[in-house]
Scaffold this motif. Structure first.
Motif, PDB file in Angstrom:
ATOM      1  N   ARG A 270      23.917  11.657 -65.804  1.00  0.00           N
ATOM      2  CA  ARG A 270      24.113  13.068 -66.142  1.00  0.00           C
ATOM      3  C   ARG A 270      23.622  13.328 -67.559  1.00  0.00           C
ATOM      4  O   ARG A 270      23.948  12.586 -68.488  1.00  0.00           O
ATOM      5  CB  ARG A 270      25.591  13.464 -66.047  1.00  0.00           C
ATOM      6  N   LYS A 271      22.860  14.401 -67.707  1.00  0.00           N
ATOM      7  CA  LYS A 271      22.410  14.843 -69.028  1.00  0.00           C
ATOM      8  C   LYS A 271      23.496  15.754 -69.593  1.00  0.00           C
ATOM      9  O   LYS A 271      23.901  16.720 -68.953  1.00  0.00           O
ATOM     10  CB  LYS A 271      21.085  15.593 -68.917  1.00  0.00           C
TER      11      LYS A 271
ATOM     12  N   VAL B 162      22.033  11.148 -72.240  1.00  0.00           N
ATOM     13  CA  VAL B 162      22.152  10.853 -70.816  1.00  0.00           C
ATOM     14  C   VAL B 162      23.246   9.801 -70.640  1.00  0.00           C
ATOM     15  O   VAL B 162      23.228   8.762 -71.303  1.00  0.00           O
ATOM     16  CB  VAL B 162      20.813  10.351 -70.242  1.00  0.00           C
ATOM     17  N   ILE B 163      24.187  10.114 -69.753  1.00  0.00           N
ATOM     18  CA  ILE B 163      25.279   9.189 -69.465  1.00  0.00           C
ATOM     19  C   ILE B 163      25.026   8.590 -68.082  1.00  0.00           C
ATOM     20  O   ILE B 163      24.956   9.314 -67.091  1.00  0.00           O
ATOM     21  CB  ILE B 163      26.646   9.903 -69.507  1.00  0.00           C
ATOM     22  N   PRO B 164      24.864   7.266 -68.019  1.00  0.00           N
ATOM     23  CA  PRO B 164      24.569   6.626 -66.737  1.00  0.00           C
ATOM     24  C   PRO B 164      25.809   6.484 -65.856  1.00  0.00           C
ATOM     25  O   PRO B 164      26.944   6.549 -66.331  1.00  0.00           O
ATOM     26  CB  PRO B 164      24.047   5.245 -67.151  1.00  0.00           C
TER      27      PRO B 164
ATOM     28  N   PHE C 271      36.499   9.367 -68.570  1.00  0.00           N
ATOM     29  CA  PHE C 271      35.762  10.172 -67.595  1.00  0.00           C
ATOM     30  C   PHE C 271      34.877   9.253 -66.767  1.00  0.00           C
ATOM     31  O   PHE C 271      34.593   8.124 -67.132  1.00  0.00           O
ATOM     32  CB  PHE C 271      34.945  11.273 -68.282  1.00  0.00           C
ATOM     33  N   PHE C 272      34.457   9.760 -65.612  1.00  0.00           N
ATOM     34  CA  PHE C 272      33.617   9.005 -64.693  1.00  0.00           C
ATOM     35  C   PHE C 272      32.303   9.729 -64.450  1.00  0.00           C
ATOM     36  O   PHE C 272      32.283  10.953 -64.368  1.00  0.00           O
ATOM     37  CB  PHE C 272      34.304   8.834 -63.336  1.00  0.00           C
ATOM     38  N   VAL C 273      31.220   8.970 -64.311  1.00  0.00           N
ATOM     39  CA  VAL C 273      29.963   9.454 -63.771  1.00  0.00           C
ATOM     40  C   VAL C 273      29.665   8.498 -62.621  1.00  0.00           C
ATOM     41  O   VAL C 273      29.240   7.362 -62.838  1.00  0.00           O
ATOM     42  CB  VAL C 273      28.820   9.437 -64.811  1.00  0.00           C
ATOM     43  N   THR C 274      29.965   8.937 -61.408  1.00  0.00           N
ATOM     44  CA  THR C 274      29.818   8.062 -60.243  1.00  0.00           C
ATOM     45  C   THR C 274      29.740   8.884 -58.962  1.00  0.00           C
ATOM     46  O   THR C 274      30.222  10.013 -58.924  1.00  0.00           O
ATOM     47  CB  THR C 274      30.981   7.052 -60.158  1.00  0.00           C
TER      48      THR C 274
END
Length: 76
Positions: A4-5, A40-42, A69-72
């Motif tokens: 996510r940008k 950018v968060i992977p 927080f999660f980016v998934t």
């Protein structure tokens, strides 16, 4: 892989001297477009954290932290 940008907008009357971002304790690079900073968060299946530290032209330092927080695409 999902990422996510993220946009970070900073305002200070004296102006911004420097900005530093730490994602999960590691410094990450930022890009700047029109006064807005981006990173950018992977994707990661575990909790993440982001600390943003800003120094203004007067030498004042302010930091903000976003925790857990999660980016998934696979949150179970």
């Amino acid at each position: 892989e999902v990422s996510r940008k993220v946009a970070i907008e900073i305002r200070d009357l004296s102006g911004v001297k420097s900005i530093k971002a730490l994602l999960n304790g590691e410094e990450v690079s930022l890009t700047e477009e029109g006064g807005v900073y981006y990173l950018v968060i992977p994707e990661q299946s575990s909790k993440q954290s982001l600390i943003v530290e800003v120094t203004d032209n007067a030498g004042n330092v302010t930091s903000t932290e976003v925790k857990d927080f999660f980016v998934t695409t696979n949150l179970v």
